[in-house]
Design an enzyme around this catalytic site. Sequence first.
Site, PDB file in Angstrom:
ATOM      1  N   ASP A  19       0.816  -1.205   0.000  1.00  0.00           N
ATOM      2  CA  ASP A  19       0.000   0.000   0.000  1.00  0.00           C
ATOM      3  C   ASP A  19       0.860   1.269   0.000  1.00  0.00           C
ATOM      4  OD1 ASP A  19      -2.371   1.301  -0.068  1.00  0.00           O
ATOM      5  OD2 ASP A  19      -2.803   1.118   2.065  1.00  0.00           O
ATOM      6  N   HIS A  38       3.047   2.967  -8.898  1.00  0.00           N
ATOM      7  CA  HIS A  38       2.942   1.505  -9.066  1.00  0.00           C
ATOM      8  C   HIS A  38       4.228   0.951  -9.703  1.00  0.00           C
ATOM      9  CE1 HIS A  38      -1.109   1.622  -7.695  1.00  0.00           C
ATOM     10  NE2 HIS A  38      -1.610   2.216  -8.752  1.00  0.00           N
ATOM     11  N   LEU A  97      12.497 -19.707  -2.294  1.00  0.00           N
ATOM     12  CA  LEU A  97      11.293 -18.980  -1.878  1.00  0.00           C
ATOM     13  C   LEU A  97      10.108 -19.279  -2.797  1.00  0.00           C
ATOM     14  CD1 LEU A  97      10.029 -16.532  -0.209  1.00  0.00           C
ATOM     15  CD2 LEU A  97      10.789 -15.094  -2.111  1.00  0.00           C
TER      16      LEU A  97
HETATM   17  C1  FPP Z   1      -1.979  -0.167  -3.433  1.00  0.00           C
HETATM   18  O1  FPP Z   1      -1.512   1.161  -3.381  1.00  0.00           O
HETATM   19  C2  FPP Z   1      -1.299  -0.888  -4.517  1.00  0.00           C
HETATM   20  C3  FPP Z   1      -1.919  -1.505  -5.551  1.00  0.00           C
HETATM   21  C4  FPP Z   1      -3.386  -1.540  -5.702  1.00  0.00           C
HETATM   22  C5  FPP Z   1      -1.146  -2.158  -6.630  1.00  0.00           C
HETATM   23  C6  FPP Z   1       0.108  -2.855  -6.203  1.00  0.00           C
HETATM   24  C7  FPP Z   1       0.891  -3.160  -7.402  1.00  0.00           C
HETATM   25  C8  FPP Z   1       2.232  -3.105  -7.514  1.00  0.00           C
HETATM   26  C9  FPP Z   1       3.164  -2.822  -6.407  1.00  0.00           C
HETATM   27  C10 FPP Z   1       2.890  -3.308  -8.831  1.00  0.00           C
HETATM   28  C11 FPP Z   1       2.475  -4.516  -9.580  1.00  0.00           C
HETATM   29  C12 FPP Z   1       2.729  -5.745  -8.830  1.00  0.00           C
HETATM   30  C13 FPP Z   1       3.639  -6.648  -9.164  1.00  0.00           C
HETATM   31  C14 FPP Z   1       3.791  -7.888  -8.382  1.00  0.00           C
HETATM   32  C15 FPP Z   1       4.510  -6.418 -10.311  1.00  0.00           C
HETATM   33  P1  FPP Z   1      -2.525   2.356  -3.629  1.00  0.00           P
HETATM   34  O2  FPP Z   1      -2.603   2.603  -5.097  1.00  0.00           O
HETATM   35  O3  FPP Z   1      -3.831   2.027  -2.982  1.00  0.00           O
HETATM   36  O4  FPP Z   1      -1.819   3.525  -2.905  1.00  0.00           O
HETATM   37  P2  FPP Z   1      -2.526   4.738  -2.132  1.00  0.00           P
HETATM   38  O5  FPP Z   1      -3.328   4.130  -1.010  1.00  0.00           O
HETATM   39  O6  FPP Z   1      -1.385   5.552  -1.651  1.00  0.00           O
HETATM   40  O7  FPP Z   1      -3.389   5.461  -3.144  1.00  0.00           O
END
Ligand code: FPP
Length: 222
Positions: free
Chosen positions: A2, A19, A113
Amino acid sequence: MDGNGRWAKERGLPRIKGHEKGADAVKACVEGCGDLRIEFLTLYAFSAENWQRPKSEVLALMNLLERFLKEKTPELIEKNVRLQAIGRLTDLPEACQKQLHKSIEQTAHNHGLTLILALSYGGRLEIVDGIKSLLHEIEQGHIDPAMIDVEMFSKHLYTRYYPDPDLLIRTSGEMRISNFLLWQLSYTEMYVTPKLWPDFGKEDLFEAVNEFSRRQRRYGGV
Ligand code: FPP
């Protein structure tokens, strides 16, 4: 994982840049788990609820996932990482599913892993799917409802091949479970850090594991 959006906002960048930086942070975390000889790492990469985000963000995330898998699979093989996935995987775009299954196949014989990606994953959906699967077996006459217990139900979840997590790390300071592994987290130790996911590095992982190692786990006993 997050805090990608906030990371980008703090820098005046579009959310997808957060992201992308978040995808880079996965590498350090996987390496750190390897250093610590951790056997299983589950990353909540896309929730069943995340489909409600703007179309452009969903599309960008799916493209990022596909690209990540394509580019990083050789590295996963080199590091002896076995890739797995949980969630309603058939919800993913076809190209993404194809690459995912290819990466899973190519890493299937690795024995370091196990990296599990939770994709289109929802804890409540998983429990509902587990109930449907149990009902199907009852209908087929394979099991007697009186035999159903915690262990048997666990064998009908997406996670049936993996142990329950010991430690849950939540980044960006949120004090919520957000529909993640609801059944499996019953006795998991929680660790919340204010760090945003893109800034979460190896040292942060070591600190979390260090704190975990000092916890006393009683599983409801004394
Ligand atoms: C939450 O942060 C994150 C996500 C919904 C996406 C997570 C994806 C990645 C880290 C990249 C793709 C994954 C892989 C395994 C390559 P948010 O967008 O809710 O952040 P915020 O709460 O600050 O808005």
